[in-house]
Scaffold this active site. Structure first.
Site, PDB file in Angstrom:
ATOM      1  N   TYR A   2       0.832  -1.198   0.000  1.00  0.00           N
ATOM      2  CA  TYR A   2       0.000   0.000   0.000  1.00  0.00           C
ATOM      3  C   TYR A   2       0.875   1.260   0.000  1.00  0.00           C
ATOM      4  CZ  TYR A   2      -3.866  -3.215   0.915  1.00  0.00           C
ATOM      5  OH  TYR A   2      -4.784  -4.224   0.817  1.00  0.00           O
TER       6      TYR A   2
ATOM      7  N   CYS B 221     -11.566 -16.556   3.104  1.00  0.00           N
ATOM      8  CA  CYS B 221     -11.876 -15.269   3.728  1.00  0.00           C
ATOM      9  C   CYS B 221     -11.556 -14.120   2.779  1.00  0.00           C
ATOM     10  CB  CYS B 221     -11.138 -15.111   5.055  1.00  0.00           C
ATOM     11  SG  CYS B 221      -9.359 -15.420   4.974  1.00  0.00           S
TER      12      CYS B 221
ATOM     13  N   GLU C 231     -21.749 -43.069   8.858  1.00  0.00           N
ATOM     14  CA  GLU C 231     -20.614 -42.983   7.934  1.00  0.00           C
ATOM     15  C   GLU C 231     -20.167 -44.394   7.592  1.00  0.00           C
ATOM     16  OE1 GLU C 231     -18.105 -42.523   5.389  1.00  0.00           O
ATOM     17  OE2 GLU C 231     -18.864 -40.575   6.110  1.00  0.00           O
TER      18      GLU C 231
ATOM     19  N   ALA D 291     -25.821 -46.256   5.901  1.00  0.00           N
ATOM     20  CA  ALA D 291     -27.242 -45.965   6.083  1.00  0.00           C
ATOM     21  C   ALA D 291     -28.046 -46.520   4.914  1.00  0.00           C
ATOM     22  CB  ALA D 291     -27.454 -44.465   6.194  1.00  0.00           C
TER      23      ALA D 291
END
Length: 693
Positions: free
Chosen positions: A209, A391, A459, A504
């Site tokens: 900067y 971010c 899982e 599952a």
């Protein structure tokens, strides 16, 4: 006994005593008001970190000039007297928690966008009177590149007309009178900070900067009193410091953040063109002589961005030698970030005399309670930053969409006001079955358990992580494991049950009689139907990353140059294979954030990998592949012993389709719903788990 004695000891910066050595680094995240004031969201964002135990907060880059100094629409400002009272409100809230607050004063210089120059004052004035104006502004901002091509926007300013190679903006040199005006503006802004009750200021002289642009011979080619010799290049910051002392007195602390090495040699520029560590030491010593109260050590600029805002491949503490060198040459306190990712690392660097204060940026986005958890002796509960750069990437994208930045591993970051830290416990023990223990499934499990639901995760594999158990396999990607390790720990601590090695099915789910079912079964790599693709020497990236296919000394063609393809190619090249990467688009990894590309391409080049862009795979032979130009032309053959497909991922939602009519509430989340990145998986699952009633 306190496990981190040095980290939680008092420290002083000038006349200000801090309760510990943990400092929140400045980070622009887009939570401020469009008028430059800290609204309630920004205050809550900072206050949560103060409640989390940090000793000092240094605010985001705060503008001092409204003409060519605005960096982002929702950037904090101290350029007008009207900014004092709102800032004072934030200061008071921070001080309630025993935390000090400094304001970082900033001017972007040549690293700005022309869209933010000149017209911002008019935009902000109109926006205060007519809020609907902002809808128009942000629609235009999303097409800033097209607006800039008109040539109607003013240039950005710098010491000399040397454009930034990343921003690529038309650039002009500041006039001497403009420099003098900026000096007074920095001083006036510091006085406003003081009047608001804050504890000090930091001058942003790092990361390319304006102040750094004056300090560096790379960007300062002036021949007047502000350029040429070392003394002349120091003149701008020298005058700013003197003006702040004149306006605020000698007891108002000043920190200066500087890039002590621009790392231009990393992108092929001779060291002598910019600031090297030797020059950085000289700058630091001069600043000490000028009476500043501390040095905040950083490095690089936008042109060498990976050397201050590191991708996941960089090792924690890799640049700690910069801070240590400065500390050995000055007597005033030294702050530094140094890619610190654990209290153990922070404590050791204090003990070894690397620095006096530990600056944490991204780690406090990931976990605002970093300091409190460390002080309590529970570092294992800290949610770690994985250096995925989401971010910064989301902040840049959000800046033109009127949205704040995000954190991939903490969905509450910059949304603290809307999302209470502790959700209402309204689950009443109702069972929610979650299929899949990847980042989406684990995030949903934690939130549901916190709400008082009985969250049960299925899982089929013997470990958690989902697709991240592949993403962590390429070289230098170990931090990816932190994500699912921390998510699993948090889910279990909240009370979720995780059943590993358990697949599952409609039957097992019906046996639970669940209130709701969440399908988070991820996605599968696409195996395209190309002539020859059914041969045994053709596989997907999944089979390379999970170890099903092991290669050494082979000629390997990786089809697709997205980050998964590039990272798989990196792994294959390290394993001793001759790798060629085939990309149909004209550029490598189209649509990928530039820092990731700049990180991996030099490694691939060093390993001898070949990258071909603009070529389409037509067919696969026994020991070669046939390519044709994407835009037409003659075909060519390339030798290949193995072909690895990296052409995308397809949602795995078969179980959802099977059971969607068997239960009252069935939801999709993560890659099973839409293919995305870690942030999309965690944020989507978090929002879903909040909304289930």
């Amino acid at each position: 006994m306190q496990p981190y004695v040095n980290l939680f000891s008092e420290g002083k910066i000038g006349t200000v005593t801090l309760k510990n050595r943990v400092v929140m680094s400045p980070m622009v995240m887009g939570t401020g008001g469009l008028d430059g004031t800290p609204g309630e969201q920004m205050i809550e964002y900072y206050e949560e970190r103060a409640r989390g135990g940090v000793g000092l907060i240094i605010t985001e880059a705060t503008r001092v000039d409204e003409k060519h100094g605005p960096l982002a629409p929702r950037q904090l400002a101290m350029s007008k007297d009207r900014h004092i009272e709102p800032f004072a409100k934030m200061v008071k809230r921070i001080h309630q928690h025993g935390t000090k607050i400094f304001c970082q004063l900033h001017h972007p210089g040549r690293q700005n966008l022309s869209l933010m120059v000149g017209a911002w004052r008019m935009s902000e004035a109109i926006g205060r009177c007519w809020h609907g104006y902002w809808d128009i502004f942000f629609k235009v901002a999303q097409h800033a590149d097209l607006v800039e091509k008109t040539g109607l926007l003013p240039p950005v300013v710098a010491p000399s007309p040397v454009p930034c190679r990343l921003q690529k903006q038309k650039t002009r040199a500041l006039k001497t009178a403009e420099i003098k005006t900026l000096v007074t503006e920095f001083g006036a802004a510091a006085r406003r900070v003081q009047l608001a009750g804050a504890d000090g200021v930091e001058l942003h002289g790092a990361h390319g900067y304006l102040i750094q642009e004056f300090l560096s011979p790379h960007t300062n080619h002036r021949t007047d009193e502000y350029g040429g010799s070392f003394d002349n290049r120091m003149r701008f910051v020298t005058e700013i410091i003197a003006e702040i002392r004149r306006m605020c007195g000698k007891d108002f602390p000043i920190i200066v953040r500087i890039s002590v090495d621009e790392f231009l040699r990393k992108i092929g520029d001779p060291e002598k063109e910019g600031i090297t560590l030797e020059e950085g030491v000289r700058i630091a010593k001069r600043l000490e002589a000028l009476g500043v109260d501390a040095i905040d050590v950083s490095s690089a600029s936008y042109e060498t961005q990976n050397y201050w805002l590191e991708p996941t491949s960089f090792q924690p503490g890799w640049r700690s030698y910069l801070a240590k060198t400065i500390k050995e040459n000055v007597q005033i306190p030294v702050l530094a970030a140094n890619l610190i990712r654990s209290p153990e690392q922070a404590e050791q660097q204090l003990k070894d005399g690397v620095q006096d204060f530990i600056s944490l940026g991204r780690p406090l986005l990931a976990d605002p309670d970093w300091a409190n958890k460390a002080k309590a002796g529970h570092p294992e509960d800290i949610r770690r930053c994985i250096c995925c750069l989401w971010c910064f990437e989301s902040m840049l994208d959000g800046a033109v969409r009127n949205q704040a930045g995000q954190c991939a591993v903490n969905p509450r970051t910059c949304r603290e006001l809307a999302l209470p830290k502790e959700p209402k416990r309204d689950g009443d023990g109702r069972v929610v079955a979650i299929v899949g223990a990847g980042p989406a499934g684990l995030t949903a499990a934690e939130m549901l358990a916190k709400r008082g639901f009985k969250a049960i995760v299925f899982e089929k594999l013997p470990f958690t992580g989902g697709q991240l158990q592949l993403a962590n396999k390429p070289p230098h990607k170990e931090k990816i494991s932190w994500c699912f390790e921390d998510l699993e720990r948090a889910a279990r601590k909240a009370g979720a049950e995780i059943r590993l090695n358990t697949e599952a099915t409609a039957t097992t789910l019906q046996a639970l009689n669940p209130y709701a079912v969440i399908i988070a079964t991820g996605g599968d790599a696409v195996h395209p139907r190309i002539p020859g693709a059914e041969q045994p020497h053709v596989c997907t990236v999944t089979e390379i990353l999970d170890g099903t296919v092991k290669l050494e000394g082979k000629r390997v063609a990786v089809i697709g140059s997205g980050m998964t393809g590039l990272e798989t190619a990196d792994l294959l090249a390290e394993q001793g294979n001759r790798v060629q990467i085939i990309e149909m688009a004209d550029t490598v990894a189209p649509g990928t954030y530039h820092q990731h590309i700049e990180d991996i391409l030099p490694r691939l080049k060093a390993l001898g990998a070949e990258v071909l862009t603009g070529w389409k795979l037509v067919s696969i032979g026994k020991d070669d592949i046939t390519l044709e130009p994407a835009h037409g032309g003659a075909q060519m053959k390339k030798p290949a012993d193995q072909v690895v497909m990296s052409v995308g991922v397809r949602s795995n939602n078969a179980l959802y389709e099977e059971i969607r009519d068997q239960f009252e509430r069935v939801y999709l989340t993560g890659d099973a719903e839409h293919i995305g990145r870690i942030a999309q998986a965690t944020h989507g699952a978090y929002n879903l788990a909040r909304k289930i009633k």
